[in-house]
Enzyme design. Sequence first.
Site, PDB file in Angstrom:
ATOM      1  N   TYR A   9      50.690  14.160 -88.473  1.00 23.27           N
ATOM      2  CA  TYR A   9      52.017  13.494 -87.661  1.00 23.27           C
ATOM      3  C   TYR A   9      53.170  14.051 -88.275  1.00 23.27           C
ATOM      4  O   TYR A   9      54.071  14.484 -87.734  1.00 23.27           O
ATOM      5  CB  TYR A   9      52.021  12.079 -87.869  1.00 23.27           C
ATOM      6  CG  TYR A   9      51.231  11.351 -86.694  1.00 23.27           C
ATOM      7  CD1 TYR A   9      49.894  11.508 -86.327  1.00 23.27           C
ATOM      8  CD2 TYR A   9      51.992  10.462 -85.839  1.00 23.27           C
ATOM      9  CE1 TYR A   9      49.396  10.599 -85.334  1.00 23.27           C
ATOM     10  CE2 TYR A   9      51.569   9.685 -84.655  1.00 23.27           C
ATOM     11  CZ  TYR A   9      50.028   9.910 -84.420  1.00 23.27           C
ATOM     12  OH  TYR A   9      49.393   9.205 -83.543  1.00 23.27           O
ATOM     13  N   LYS A  34      36.313  12.644 -91.662  1.00 23.15           N
ATOM     14  CA  LYS A  34      35.746  13.876 -90.845  1.00 23.15           C
ATOM     15  C   LYS A  34      35.201  14.768 -92.043  1.00 23.15           C
ATOM     16  O   LYS A  34      35.361  16.003 -92.148  1.00 23.15           O
ATOM     17  CB  LYS A  34      36.477  14.510 -90.000  1.00 23.15           C
ATOM     18  CG  LYS A  34      35.790  15.651 -88.927  1.00 23.15           C
ATOM     19  CD  LYS A  34      34.537  14.794 -88.017  1.00 23.15           C
ATOM     20  CE  LYS A  34      33.652  15.763 -87.477  1.00 23.15           C
ATOM     21  NZ  LYS A  34      32.741  15.338 -86.761  1.00 23.15           N
ATOM     22  N   ASP A  75      33.619  10.663 -85.337  1.00 24.70           N
ATOM     23  CA  ASP A  75      33.081  10.499 -84.223  1.00 24.70           C
ATOM     24  C   ASP A  75      31.984   9.195 -84.077  1.00 24.70           C
ATOM     25  O   ASP A  75      31.831   8.517 -83.096  1.00 24.70           O
ATOM     26  CB  ASP A  75      32.428  11.841 -83.862  1.00 24.70           C
ATOM     27  CG  ASP A  75      31.719  12.332 -85.164  1.00 24.70           C
ATOM     28  OD1 ASP A  75      31.576  11.642 -86.147  1.00 24.70           O
ATOM     29  OD2 ASP A  75      30.881  13.440 -84.882  1.00 24.70           O
ATOM     30  N   ASP A 106      45.066   6.185 -85.244  1.00 24.06           N
ATOM     31  CA  ASP A 106      45.945   5.907 -83.897  1.00 24.06           C
ATOM     32  C   ASP A 106      44.932   5.677 -82.708  1.00 24.06           C
ATOM     33  O   ASP A 106      44.932   4.981 -81.919  1.00 24.06           O
ATOM     34  CB  ASP A 106      46.780   7.056 -83.710  1.00 24.06           C
ATOM     35  CG  ASP A 106      47.446   7.069 -82.254  1.00 24.06           C
ATOM     36  OD1 ASP A 106      47.931   6.039 -81.765  1.00 24.06           O
ATOM     37  OD2 ASP A 106      47.466   8.023 -81.536  1.00 24.06           O
ATOM     38  N   ASP A 117      43.255   1.997 -80.680  1.00 26.37           N
ATOM     39  CA  ASP A 117      43.365   2.001 -79.014  1.00 26.37           C
ATOM     40  C   ASP A 117      42.010   1.212 -78.555  1.00 26.37           C
ATOM     41  O   ASP A 117      41.871   0.594 -77.766  1.00 26.37           O
ATOM     42  CB  ASP A 117      43.842   2.936 -78.633  1.00 26.37           C
ATOM     43  CG  ASP A 117      45.280   2.997 -78.143  1.00 26.37           C
ATOM     44  OD1 ASP A 117      45.937   2.472 -78.994  1.00 26.37           O
ATOM     45  OD2 ASP A 117      45.817   3.558 -77.182  1.00 26.37           O
TER      46      ASP A 117
HETATM   47  C1  IPM Z   1      51.146   3.774 -82.021  1.00 26.48           C
HETATM   48  C2  IPM Z   1      51.699   4.950 -80.978  1.00 26.48           C
HETATM   49  C3  IPM Z   1      52.516   5.878 -81.599  1.00 26.48           C
HETATM   50  C4  IPM Z   1      51.836   6.486 -82.535  1.00 26.48           C
HETATM   51  C5  IPM Z   1      53.273   6.723 -80.680  1.00 26.48           C
HETATM   52  C6  IPM Z   1      54.154   5.947 -79.695  1.00 26.48           C
HETATM   53  C7  IPM Z   1      54.126   7.836 -81.354  1.00 26.48           C
HETATM   54  O1  IPM Z   1      50.650   5.478 -80.338  1.00 26.48           O
HETATM   55  O2  IPM Z   1      51.974   3.119 -82.603  1.00 26.48           O
HETATM   56  O3  IPM Z   1      49.788   3.877 -82.029  1.00 26.48           O
HETATM   57  O4  IPM Z   1      51.200   7.639 -82.145  1.00 26.48           O
HETATM   58  O5  IPM Z   1      51.494   6.344 -83.900  1.00 26.48           O
HETATM   59 MG    MG Z   2      48.669   4.676 -80.752  1.00 28.49          MG
END
Ligand code: IPM
Ligand code: MG
Length: 353
Positions: free
Chosen positions: A135, A186, A218, A242, A246
């Site tokens: 990032y 990884k 993975d 990240d 999710d």
């Molecule tokens: C998160 C989001 C952010 C990230 C984005 C909005 C920049 O996806 O907080 O997970 O990638 O960190």
């Molecule tokens: Mg995210």
Amino acid sequence: MKILILPGDGIGTEVAACAAGVLKHVVPDMELDYGLIGGSAYEATGSPLPEETKTRIATANAVLLGAVGGTRWDTLPQDKKPEAGLLGLRAHMQVFANLRPARIFQALCDASSLKGEVLSGVDLIIVRELIGGIYFGKPRGVETMPDGTRRAYNTLEYSSKEIERIAHKAFGIALKRSAKLTSVDKANVLESSRLWREVVDEIATGYPSVEVSHMYVDNCAMQLIRKPSQFDVILTQNLFGDILSDEASMVTGSLGMLPSASIGEGPGLYEPVHGSAPDIAGQDKANPIGAILSVAMMLRYSFDMEGTAHKIETAVEKVLSKGIRTLDLAAGARKIVGTQEMTDCIIQEMENT
Ligand code: IPM
Ligand code: MG
């Protein structure tokens, strides 16, 4: 104590207001300050992270953020986008450890796309490195080569110091839970992951009671769906965290419910995991629980108020078990309520106990 509220964009403003209401209810003498972030900050000042917001952060003991982003800002240059405001905020506050718990609320078992038997006992926390890795790595950029081909590149790098500090946080958290930590990397391909693994093993020697294992990312993505209850603390780098967070949120089936904490040496940053959901903004439809549970995390991690944090979490659970739901969790609901009414129910529940 002073809390800076950064409502941001879309439903961020609604859920932040609800969370602030809960905070005021449980700690009435908490002073609240407000600032701008994201697309709305860009509209007002030309920057998604205005200097004035940084000045306000300097006097705050913790920051509570709603959400940032919206399609109307998608075409702005990268450094003006709402997301740049959020990344800038994380870097400015030096909050290197992002904690994302994912656990099953018994009342919401049906909301997950996984089978009930796979879900039983899921209670994990992802500890994601937040201000390093790909990032932020340099060099980064896009260029056009002499033959006209375009080339874009990013850099994935970690120093042993960056790995050490996030590992210490994760081991500390594991000690307070079931003392089981999975470090995800990884290392079969990436040098930065091989260093990650080495440093995690070094730090592990200082925490002999924590059971440590390493897993390739993975495989971890697959194991999270196959048997999510095998995990307790997952420690990983920025990009993997990240993605895996999710995935973990969907295992619980309730993205709108999940809180997060980002901590470093100074004030912490607390925000729901969900985004700004511009499609339902301003309609009293958003689920405020992710933001409200972020207040609980704030009380726990920034102010050591475990009892009060627990009180909020219990109230949320009780309201859900009565079948009171916002629209995102409509399946199995006995009563659908709006953002504000859900908040009122949670506050009411705390008053009753
Ligand atoms: C998160 C989001 C952010 C990230 C984005 C909005 C920049 O996806 O907080 O997970 O990638 O960190
Ligand atoms: Mg995210």
